[in-house]
Design a protein around this motif. Structure first.
Motif, PDB file in Angstrom:
ATOM      1  N   GLY A  75     -11.451  -1.498 -11.662  1.00 53.58           N
ATOM      2  CA  GLY A  75     -10.356  -2.018 -11.438  1.00 53.58           C
ATOM      3  C   GLY A  75      -8.174  -1.293 -12.136  1.00 53.58           C
ATOM      4  O   GLY A  75      -7.760  -1.660 -11.679  1.00 53.58           O
ATOM      5  N   ASN A  76      -9.122  -0.316 -13.377  1.00 54.29           N
ATOM      6  CA  ASN A  76      -8.132  -0.336 -13.844  1.00 54.29           C
ATOM      7  C   ASN A  76      -7.350   1.690 -14.097  1.00 54.29           C
ATOM      8  O   ASN A  76      -8.600   1.860 -13.107  1.00 54.29           O
ATOM      9  CB  ASN A  76      -7.896  -0.381 -15.126  1.00 54.29           C
ATOM     10  N   SER A  77      -6.839   1.771 -14.411  1.00 56.13           N
ATOM     11  CA  SER A  77      -6.540   3.005 -14.237  1.00 56.13           C
ATOM     12  C   SER A  77      -5.679   3.503 -12.609  1.00 56.13           C
ATOM     13  O   SER A  77      -6.796   4.924 -12.680  1.00 56.13           O
ATOM     14  CB  SER A  77      -6.918   3.739 -15.190  1.00 56.13           C
ATOM     15  N   VAL A  78      -5.720   2.876 -11.925  1.00 56.20           N
ATOM     16  CA  VAL A  78      -5.637   3.259 -10.863  1.00 56.20           C
ATOM     17  C   VAL A  78      -4.613   2.839 -10.082  1.00 56.20           C
ATOM     18  O   VAL A  78      -3.308   1.953 -10.765  1.00 56.20           O
ATOM     19  CB  VAL A  78      -6.594   2.167  -9.751  1.00 56.20           C
ATOM     20  N   PHE A  79      -3.718   3.352  -8.844  1.00 59.28           N
ATOM     21  CA  PHE A  79      -2.374   2.862  -8.432  1.00 59.28           C
ATOM     22  C   PHE A  79      -2.527   1.682  -7.814  1.00 59.28           C
ATOM     23  O   PHE A  79      -3.958   1.207  -6.616  1.00 59.28           O
ATOM     24  CB  PHE A  79      -2.364   4.404  -7.767  1.00 59.28           C
ATOM     25  N   VAL A  80      -1.632   1.388  -7.691  1.00 57.25           N
ATOM     26  CA  VAL A  80      -1.845   0.056  -6.848  1.00 57.25           C
ATOM     27  C   VAL A  80      -0.253   0.098  -6.094  1.00 57.25           C
ATOM     28  O   VAL A  80       0.568   0.390  -6.132  1.00 57.25           O
ATOM     29  CB  VAL A  80      -1.790  -1.334  -8.239  1.00 57.25           C
ATOM     30  N   ASN A  81      -0.297  -1.296  -5.177  1.00 57.14           N
ATOM     31  CA  ASN A  81       0.832  -1.058  -4.117  1.00 57.14           C
ATOM     32  C   ASN A  81       2.337  -2.347  -4.533  1.00 57.14           C
ATOM     33  O   ASN A  81       1.796  -3.067  -5.553  1.00 57.14           O
ATOM     34  CB  ASN A  81       0.132  -1.941  -3.126  1.00 57.14           C
TER      35      ASN A  81
END
Length: 429
Positions: A264-270
């Protein structure tokens, strides 16, 4: 008579040529739209600076690996002739990045780490192509990008937040951007203990202009959240206005690498720091900021003295074109504070000057901290000589944020008194 195989190959060739022609037409249309936006901005140069409609990617979310790579390269665009990859030292176990090179670690040819890659006589750097990007996304290596181009422009700006309070810092920074209608994208970092905030441009922007915009947004955020460290000014990508002599500029790791993505890392988040379900749909929807808008924000911040918001050390009257306008402390005019202010600011003068934080609004605490902060002339001297500024901070901050006080050097007493009186309060020491 041509065989069926020859007919299929000919049809494929015609199809590829048609797709290439459509892509050229699309790029020409986007360039024309950008030129028209620039003309529109120049027509209202004497009026207030208003945000221009951002350039957007109007295509659907990519479905095939080739389409995903194409979108990825369009967003995270840097130098194409060279790129860094991550390695872990067998001796120390520490991770680092080095340019991808056909001669890397070849015995008798590569002398890393004794000889820097930028000084190696046996350079054989690999160029960016679809394959190496796909390998990054599939986890075969970890790829970075050098954002500063040879002409000292950049396609994006990124800011790294990696302190313990990174979520609060990013939230406050994103709120500043929303208030100014500057579109941003937030990526949780590879470790999961920080974030990168990305700005994507519709066309290359001078690195100096992009960095002024980023610094001014940080300055605005610090006025509302004094806990945000001034060290954030040194966490911009690109980190230089100009290309260091013989160097590549600083690098930033690219997102969506396979291994951290599984955690769940190196991803775009809200806004709630939850990952978007469809990363590619989100990336396809991201707006590109018009260069004219970036230039407008940077020009307005420069005019108001809000790019960094602290003075240069050792500033002499000869260096100041209007010394008669300077306040006794030499600091810029104070900006009004809309929040309620106390009638009295209390401080204790001991080994340092301790200012009580109780009842003081964040904008005032930010100004108090800036009394003990200044820009380093050595940074700008190195930058003008195209030397590396990697170990030279832009700002030195001597204030310390304690639980109930802000600690300043004793020499800030007169400046503190001038500051609080300028806001209609009295100083009790």
């Amino acid at each position: 008579m041509p065989s069926l195989r020859d007919e299929i190959l000919a049809e494929l060739t015609r199809g590829e040529a048609h797709l290439a022609d459509l892509e050229r037409q699309r790029q020409a249309a986007r360039s024309r739209m950008e030129a028209l936006r620039g003309e529109l901005a120049s027509l209202s140069a004497d009026g207030p600076i208003l945000p221009l409609p951002p350039l957007t990617e109007e295509s659907l979310a990519p479905a095939t690996p080739a389409e995903k790579v194409r979108l990825f390269r369009a967003l995270f665009k840097g130098r194409e002739d060279i790129f860094p990859t991550r390695f872990v030292s067998k001796k120390t176990g520490k991770a680092g990045y080095a340019p991808a090179c056909a001669n890397k670690f070849v015995r008798g040819v590569c002398d890393l780490p004794r000889v820097k890659c930028s000084e190696c006589p046996n350079q054989a750097f690999n160029a960016v192509d679809h394959r190496v990007v796909l390998d990054h996304l599939r986890g075969r290596h970890v790829m970075g990008v050098y954002p500063l181009l040879d002409d000292e422009t950049c396609w994006f700006l990124a800011i790294d937040f990696d302190k313990a309070s990174w979520q609060e810092d990013v939230g406050a920074f994103a709120e500043t951007c929303r208030a100014l209608e500057v579109p941003v994208a937030v990526e949780r970092s590879r470790s999961g203990n920080g974030a990168h905030v990305w700005f994507f441009f519709g066309a290359p922007v001078a690195a100096s202009i992009a960095r002024k915009m980023g610094c001014s947004l940080l300055t605005e955020t610090m006025s509302r959240r004094h806990e945000l460290s001034m060290g954030s000014y040194d966490r911009l990508f690109p980190n230089q206005d100009t290309m260091p002599r013989g160097g590549f500029g600083n690098l930033i790791a690219l997102p969506l690498q396979f291994e951290p993505r599984q955690q769940g890392n190196s991803v775009f988040v809200n806004e709630a720091f939850q990952a978007y379900d469809d990363q590619w749909s989100y990336l396809a929807s991201l707006p590109r900021i018009a260069p004219s808008f970036v230039e407008g924000l940077a020009a307005e911040a420069t005019r108001r003295g809000l790019v960094v918001g602290v003075r240069l050390a050792e500033l002499s009257d000869e260096e100041d074109s209007t010394p008669w306008r300077r306040r006794p402390s030499g600091r810029p005019r104070q900006l009004p504070i809309s929040e309620p202010l106390p009638r009295e600011v209390r401080a204790v003068l001991a080994q340092r000057l301790f200012v009580e934080k109780a009842s003081l609004p964040s904008p005032l605490l930010n100004e108090i901290k800036r009394l003990a902060a200044f820009q380093i002339p050595e940074f700008y001297k190195k930058q003008s000589l195209r030397l590396s500024t990697a170990l030279t901070p832009r700002v030195i901050a001597c204030a310390e944020d304690l639980a109930q006080h802000v600690a300043l050097p004793r020499g800030c007493l007169c400046d503190l008194e001038e500051l609080v009186q300028g806001h209609g309060a009295a100083l009790e020491v």
